[in-house]
Design a protein around this motif. Sequence first.
Motif, mmCIF file in Angstrom:
data_model
loop_
_atom_site.group_PDB
_atom_site.id
_atom_site.type_symbol
_atom_site.label_atom_id
_atom_site.label_comp_id
_atom_site.label_asym_id
_atom_site.label_seq_id
_atom_site.Cartn_x
_atom_site.Cartn_y
_atom_site.Cartn_z
ATOM 1 N N LYS A 16 4.000 30.077 -54.096
ATOM 2 C CA LYS A 16 2.077 30.694 -54.602
ATOM 3 C C LYS A 16 1.946 31.387 -53.436
ATOM 4 O O LYS A 16 1.313 32.541 -53.761
ATOM 5 N N SER A 31 -0.032 38.354 -63.519
ATOM 6 C CA SER A 31 -0.962 37.676 -63.421
ATOM 7 C C SER A 31 -1.571 37.104 -61.794
ATOM 8 O O SER A 31 -2.575 37.288 -61.570
ATOM 9 N N PHE A 32 -0.567 36.848 -60.489
ATOM 10 C CA PHE A 32 -0.982 37.125 -59.382
ATOM 11 C C PHE A 32 -1.248 38.402 -58.962
ATOM 12 O O PHE A 32 -2.525 38.721 -58.342
ATOM 13 N N VAL A 40 2.260 40.705 -53.055
ATOM 14 C CA VAL A 40 1.853 41.284 -54.324
ATOM 15 C C VAL A 40 0.683 42.198 -53.783
ATOM 16 O O VAL A 40 0.551 43.445 -54.203
ATOM 17 N N LYS A 41 0.240 40.772 -53.315
ATOM 18 C CA LYS A 41 -1.480 41.724 -52.895
ATOM 19 C C LYS A 41 -0.969 43.071 -51.558
ATOM 20 O O LYS A 41 -2.237 43.863 -52.025
ATOM 21 N N MET A 71 -1.691 29.900 -64.647
ATOM 22 C CA MET A 71 -1.799 30.955 -64.751
ATOM 23 C C MET A 71 -1.215 32.557 -65.577
ATOM 24 O O MET A 71 -1.335 32.720 -66.020
ATOM 25 N N GLN A 131 2.230 34.992 -53.441
ATOM 26 C CA GLN A 131 1.010 36.551 -53.937
ATOM 27 C C GLN A 131 0.396 37.224 -52.913
ATOM 28 O O GLN A 131 -0.371 38.183 -52.430
ATOM 29 N N GLU A 132 0.829 37.000 -51.499
ATOM 30 C CA GLU A 132 1.086 37.691 -50.118
ATOM 31 C C GLU A 132 1.614 38.983 -50.850
ATOM 32 O O GLU A 132 1.629 40.406 -50.444
ATOM 33 N N LYS A 134 -5.153 39.221 -60.878
ATOM 34 C CA LYS A 134 -5.876 38.172 -59.623
ATOM 35 C C LYS A 134 -6.704 38.419 -58.460
ATOM 36 O O LYS A 134 -7.262 38.505 -57.766
ATOM 37 N N ALA A 135 -5.628 39.068 -57.784
ATOM 38 C CA ALA A 135 -5.726 39.906 -56.468
ATOM 39 C C ALA A 135 -6.802 40.794 -56.993
ATOM 40 O O ALA A 135 -7.664 41.103 -55.903
ATOM 41 N N SER A 185 5.099 26.749 -61.725
ATOM 42 C CA SER A 185 4.068 27.772 -60.214
ATOM 43 C C SER A 185 3.604 28.735 -61.052
ATOM 44 O O SER A 185 2.443 28.942 -60.017
ATOM 45 N N THR A 186 3.954 28.771 -62.116
ATOM 46 C CA THR A 186 2.824 30.073 -62.762
ATOM 47 C C THR A 186 2.065 29.164 -64.238
ATOM 48 O O THR A 186 1.228 29.491 -64.869
#
Length: 652
Positions: A246, A278-279, A253-254, A562, A250-251, A282-283, A558-559
Motif C-alpha cells: 500500500k 480507490s487510492f 498513484v499520488k 478500500m 500509494q506513492e 483518497k489522495a 491490500s484493498t
Amino acid sequence: MSAISGIYYMDNETMKIEDGAILMKGLRQYPSDDIQIWHSDNIFFGCHAQWITPESVGERLPRFSEEKHLAITADAIIDNRQELFERLQVDHTSRKIMTDSELILLAYLKWEEEAPKYLIGDFAFMIWDMRKKLLFGARDFSGTRSLFFYRDPNRFAFCTTIEPLLNLSYVSKSINEHWFAEFLVIPSMVDAVDTSSTAYKNIEQIPPSHSITICDGKVRLSRYCKISSQEPLKFKKNEEYEEAFKAVFQEAVKARTRTHGEVGAQLSGGLDSGAVVSFAAKALSGRNKQLHTFSYIPEDHFKDWTTHSYAADERPFIKATVDYVGNISDHYHNFAGDNPLTDLDDSLELMGAPYKFFENFFWLKGIHEKAHQKGVKVLLTGARGNYSISWGSWNMTVNYYASLFKRLRWARLYQELDQYCTNFKTGKSVMLPVVLKRAFPSIYRSSPLHEPSENQNQNQTLISASFAQRTNVFAKLLENGIDITGTSKEDPYEIRKKHFEQLYYWNKNGIATTKLSLRYSLWDRDPTNDLRVIRFCLAVPEEQYVQGGLQRSLIRRSTKNMLPDKVRLNQQVRGIQGADVIHRIASNWHAFIEELNQLVCDPRVSEMLNMDVIKRAITNIGHNPRPELAFDNEFKLLTRSLMVYRFIKTLA
C-alpha cells in the motif's frame, strides 16, 4: 507533456531552418499551450507544448542554458522528483517550481549518459551537449512516450510522431516489409519483435528502456534498464506485505495525480482499475479535488450473448466501486451509433500504422474526448496491472498448488484446496487431478508434443508464402521466442519473466497513448506500471499472490476496506470489453464483406497477404453477423487484413 522535434546536421552543414519549420508544421494538428523553437549552427530543437503539471505552466521549451552549454527539448513527467531533489542536492526553495526538464538536465550534468537510470516516470527527451558536440536522448523504460527518428550519413532528425518526419524532402514513404511481415504473422497483440522498427523503412524509433547517442557521425542505441527477478522480500506477517504494498502503490498513484487540471480515471468493474481509483480518490480528497471516472458500456439495445462467467456490461461492479470509495464523479458512455469499422480511417490516421485493438480503439478515443471535455489533464489507468499488482492468475494458482505437492507440503495444499473449492463451489476431486497433471506433465501427456512445421504455420497465417520467404519472418520469430500458433503452454512464471524482459511487449502501447494524449491534450498515467511498484511486486514471494484459495491474493487483501467485497472478492464473473463489436458493425456488415472481396482481387496487397486464408475466412464467417464472432480468430484475421489494405492504399 509535449510533442518534440529536432534536426542535427552531422556533417556540420549550416542549419536549414525550413526543415525545422516542416517538422513543426506537421505538429500543428494537435492543440498546444505554447510553441517554441531553438537553433544554433547545425542543430534545431522544437517543442509543441501541452502543459499538464503545475510546474509546466509557462515553461519555455526548448530550453538552452548558456552557463551549462546544454539545450533540451522534452516530453516528460518525472515521478521520483523528491528522490532526485535529494540526490542532486537541489535547494529547497527551488523544488516546488522546478520543471521536469530542468530536473532532467541536472541529472544529465551529474550522471551524463547514465542519467535515464535514475529517472522514474513517462518521458522522451533529447539534449544537445555543446561542449562535447554530442546529441543524447532517452525513452522511458516501458516506452510510454514515443520518439521516432530518421538518419542518413549527414543528418539525424527526430520527432514524437512519424508524420512530420515523412514530410521532409529526403525521407521516403517506403513500407518496412519486415515490420509488416511480423505484424501479419504474430497472433498476439505484439506488432513486431524488432523494437526499433516501424511500419516505414526509413523511420526508426528509440526502443523502450533505451538511450541514444549521436557523436562524430555515429548513432548508438544503449539499453539502460533491465527488469529482472528481485531479491525476495522477507516479512514475518501477511499484514507487513500488505502495508508495504500500500505504501509503494500509494506513492505511485499520488505522483500520477500531479496536474493543474482535473484528474480522471478509466474504470471497469475489475481489480486493477478499481485499486487505482480507490487510492486516487483518497489522495485527491486531501487536496479538495474530486476524481472523475469514465467507463465504457454497451449500447442500450445490445443483448449480452456471453456466458454467465463474463459480463459485457460491468455497471453493477463499477457502481459498487463508485459508491463504496466516494469522492468520485462517475460517467458512463456507450457511444451510441459509433463503431470501429466506420471509425477505422480516423484511427489509422491517428496511429499512423495498422494496429491490433480494432474492437476497442474507437471507444478509447471516445473516453479521451469525454475526459478532455471535463477539463481532465491526467487520465489514470490500470492497464498493466496483470503482471504487477494483480499477479496470480488461474494458471499461476495451479502451478503453485503443483509445487506444494512436489515439495511434499501436503497439509498446506489441502488447506489451500479446501479454501479454493469453497470459493469456487467445486470439489477437491475436480481440482486434484488438474494439480497432479501440472505437477507431473510427462506422466499425463497422452502424445508427444511437436512443433508445427513452417508449412503448417503458413496455412494458418495471414502472410503470403512469397512474402514470408522474402522476409524470413518465421525463422526470426522463432529466434525471438514468439509463439505463432497462439497455443503456447508456457509456464506462467516464464511468461511473466518474459513480459518484463522482452521489450516488444511494451512497444505497442506507447504510440497509442502518445497520440491520444496529443489529440486530446491529456496524459494516460498508469500507477501499475510504476518501476518502483513493478520491482516491489517482483520481490514478493509467490505465496502472497495465491493464498486462502484466492487468486490475486495480495491486491485483494491490500484493498480491504478500500474496495467493496463485491469487486474485491469477485472470482466468478469477469468483465469483457469488445463483446459488442459485431452488434455495432452489423448494419455495415454487407459493406465489410464487400470490401474484403475487393481486397482479395487487389494487386496492391496480393503479394503480401495470404488470399486463400482470407477467402476461407470470408466463407466461414458468412453473411450473417453472429455476435459470437467478436472473439473468433478468423474475424480478427479479417479486420487486420482490412486494416493493412486500407493503410497500403493511403500510400499509393
